[in-house]
Design a protein around this motif. Structure first.
Motif, PDB file in Angstrom:
ATOM      1  N   LYS A  18       0.168  34.939 -23.096  1.00 29.84           N
ATOM      2  CA  LYS A  18      -0.867  34.228 -23.848  1.00 29.84           C
ATOM      3  C   LYS A  18      -2.244  34.756 -23.451  1.00 29.84           C
ATOM      4  O   LYS A  18      -2.625  34.747 -22.283  1.00 29.84           O
ATOM      5  CB  LYS A  18      -0.786  32.735 -23.565  1.00 29.84           C
ATOM      6  CG  LYS A  18       0.555  32.086 -23.930  1.00 29.84           C
ATOM      7  CD  LYS A  18       0.799  32.104 -25.423  1.00 29.84           C
ATOM      8  CE  LYS A  18       1.940  31.161 -25.822  1.00 29.84           C
ATOM      9  NZ  LYS A  18       3.216  31.469 -25.183  1.00 29.84           N
ATOM     10  N   ASN A  23      -5.994  30.135 -20.843  1.00 30.14           N
ATOM     11  CA  ASN A  23      -4.993  30.901 -20.106  1.00 30.14           C
ATOM     12  C   ASN A  23      -5.671  31.848 -19.114  1.00 30.14           C
ATOM     13  O   ASN A  23      -6.808  32.276 -19.331  1.00 30.14           O
ATOM     14  CB  ASN A  23      -4.123  31.705 -21.075  1.00 30.14           C
ATOM     15  CG  ASN A  23      -3.244  30.805 -21.915  1.00 30.14           C
ATOM     16  OD1 ASN A  23      -2.284  30.232 -21.417  1.00 30.14           O
ATOM     17  ND2 ASN A  23      -3.585  30.648 -23.181  1.00 30.14           N
ATOM     18  N   THR A 412       1.144  30.708 -14.619  1.00 29.63           N
ATOM     19  CA  THR A 412       1.580  30.901 -15.988  1.00 29.63           C
ATOM     20  C   THR A 412       0.623  31.815 -16.718  1.00 29.63           C
ATOM     21  O   THR A 412      -0.548  31.491 -16.892  1.00 29.63           O
ATOM     22  CB  THR A 412       1.659  29.545 -16.722  1.00 29.63           C
ATOM     23  OG1 THR A 412       2.565  28.705 -16.015  1.00 29.63           O
ATOM     24  CG2 THR A 412       2.143  29.738 -18.150  1.00 29.63           C
TER      25      THR A 412
END
Length: 414
Positions: A18, A23, A412
């Motif tokens: 992403k 992000n 992430t």
């Protein structure tokens, strides 16, 4: 001074990574192998991915390169390397994407340069064909403008319009504005042809630091597309590293930038992964992301005529980076660890106390002992010829005890 809040942008999915929004800022790199050489390209992609590159771009400039792409991606996946592969197209991308659908499917993103995709044509048919391929295969695109290959028709038009103004701008300012305009008009055309708004990333690269900052400040204020940052042709060695760091740090400090690359010129047979490490260090120095434990080491002076502390700092830093692929899976938060390897008593004990774990080595004429501090307190004192090995053992124990208790939580980015 805290980093400004990130500029708001849409989120683009690039092969599961992403880009944009809130992000993490993504590190990317590019191979310099002949893409048609499948083995060499696979090996370099693996090296870049192992170093921490989260997106890897490959040149797709010939039919042989386009035919090699699916095999490259398949081989990488067989080795368990899932880094998204981006295709870099210039001049003939419309032909290659149309003629080799397996290549188009294998790539996670297409990079299009609007300055050279329609050379010699009055219409943007070639650009449209590439956008149609992105739509067909559900792939995002990076519309990447470079001042070295800027759309000459657009630049001439803007120069002519500027010359008719009562108070015309200087030619360089017009060029900077043309770079921004090229990116935005191309994105507008891509959407007009049917590409979704959240399938577009923009870049607008220059090789001069101040020009790059100016261009991205203008571009960032006029759109919500994710922005890829990087000096184009940053240069060799320290010049390339310093220029890249100067430009990217100022923009990132302002909250501008969603993915970055250090376009360093390597020495012959040089290590291509250097560009990945530079990007990681920029982000880590700004406290935007953490990748590997950081080593504080003094520069040395007349009090440290021995090179022992320099060798030890290098060995420890190399050891930490080599251990990270394993530690990252086992020890949550270890990338935040601070280590100090200091050369004398002036700042050695104090710096060691500020680190999670630190050692203060004896300088010239100092007592031949090396106190080790753990979490700010004196833990032990090392002596003799095995200080490096003993300190590394203490380091290993610290990592296992400090970071081994919690379940690993991967950052992430995908």
């Amino acid at each position: 001074m805290p980093v400004r809040a990130r500029r708001k942008s849409v989120v683009v999915d690039v092969g599961g990574v992403k880009v944009g929004g809130t992000n993490p800022i993504v590190v990317q790199s590019m191979t310099n192998t002949d893409t048609a050489d499948t083995g060499a390209t696979v090996n370099q992609v693996m090296e870049l991915a192992r170093a921490g590159s989260e997106l890897v771009r490959v040149t797709v400039n010939t039919e042989e390169a386009a035919q090699a792409v699916p095999k490259i991606v398949e081989t990488l996946r067989n080795f368990g390397v899932n880094v998204p592969i981006i295709g870099d197209f210039h001049y003939n991308g419309h032909i290659l994407l149309k003629k080799y659908p397996d290549c188009a499917r294998a790539l996670a993103k297409y990079r299009i340069n609007p300055g050279n995709v329609n050379i010699g044509r009055k219409q943007d048919d070639n650009f449209r064909i590439m956008i149609e391929a992105a739509i067909e295969y559900d792939r995002p695109v990076r519309i990447g403008v470079n001042w070295g290959s800027l759309d000459s028709v657009l630049l001439t038009q803007m120069m002519d319009e500027n010359s008719r103004l009562p108070d015309p701008l200087d030619a360089m300012e017009v060029t900077m504005r043309a770079i921004v305009e090229s990116a935005l008009r191309s994105a507008e055309n891509a959407e007009r042809y049917g590409l979704a708004h959240n399938k577009i990333i923009l870049s607008a690269k220059c090789s001069n630091v101040q020009d790059l900052i100016h261009v991205y400040e203008m571009l960032g204020a006029r759109c919500d597309y994710p922005l890829h940052l990087g000096l184009t042709e940053a240069g060799l060695g320290s010049k390339g590293i310093v220029a890249t760091t100067a430009a990217l740090s100022i923009l990132l400090q302002q909250g501008i930038g969603d993915t970055i690359r250090a376009s360093l010129t390597p020495l012959p047979n040089g290590d291509r992964t250097e560009e990945v490490i530079v990007c990681q260090q920029i982000l880590q120095a700004l406290n935007l992301r953490s990748f590997t434990p950081q080593v504080a080491a003094c520069p040395g002076c007349g009090r440290t005529t021995s090179t022992f502390f320099q060798d030890m700092a290098d060995q420890i830093q190399t050891y930490l980076r080599e251990q990270m692929p394993v530690w990252r899976e086992k020890y949550a938060g270890v990338e935040e660890m601070k280590v100090a390897v200091m050369g004398c008593v002036v700042n050695g004990p104090g710096e060691s106390k500020h680190a999670n774990i630190g050692i203060s080595l004896p300088g010239t004429f100092e007592k031949p002992v090396a106190p080790v501090y753990v979490d700010g307190k004196l833990s032990t004192t090392l002596r003799g010829d095995h200080i490096v090995a003993e300190f590394r053992a203490i380091l290993d124990d610290y990592v296992a005890n400090r970071y081994g208790a919690a379940e690993p939580v991967a950052e992430t980015v995908a």
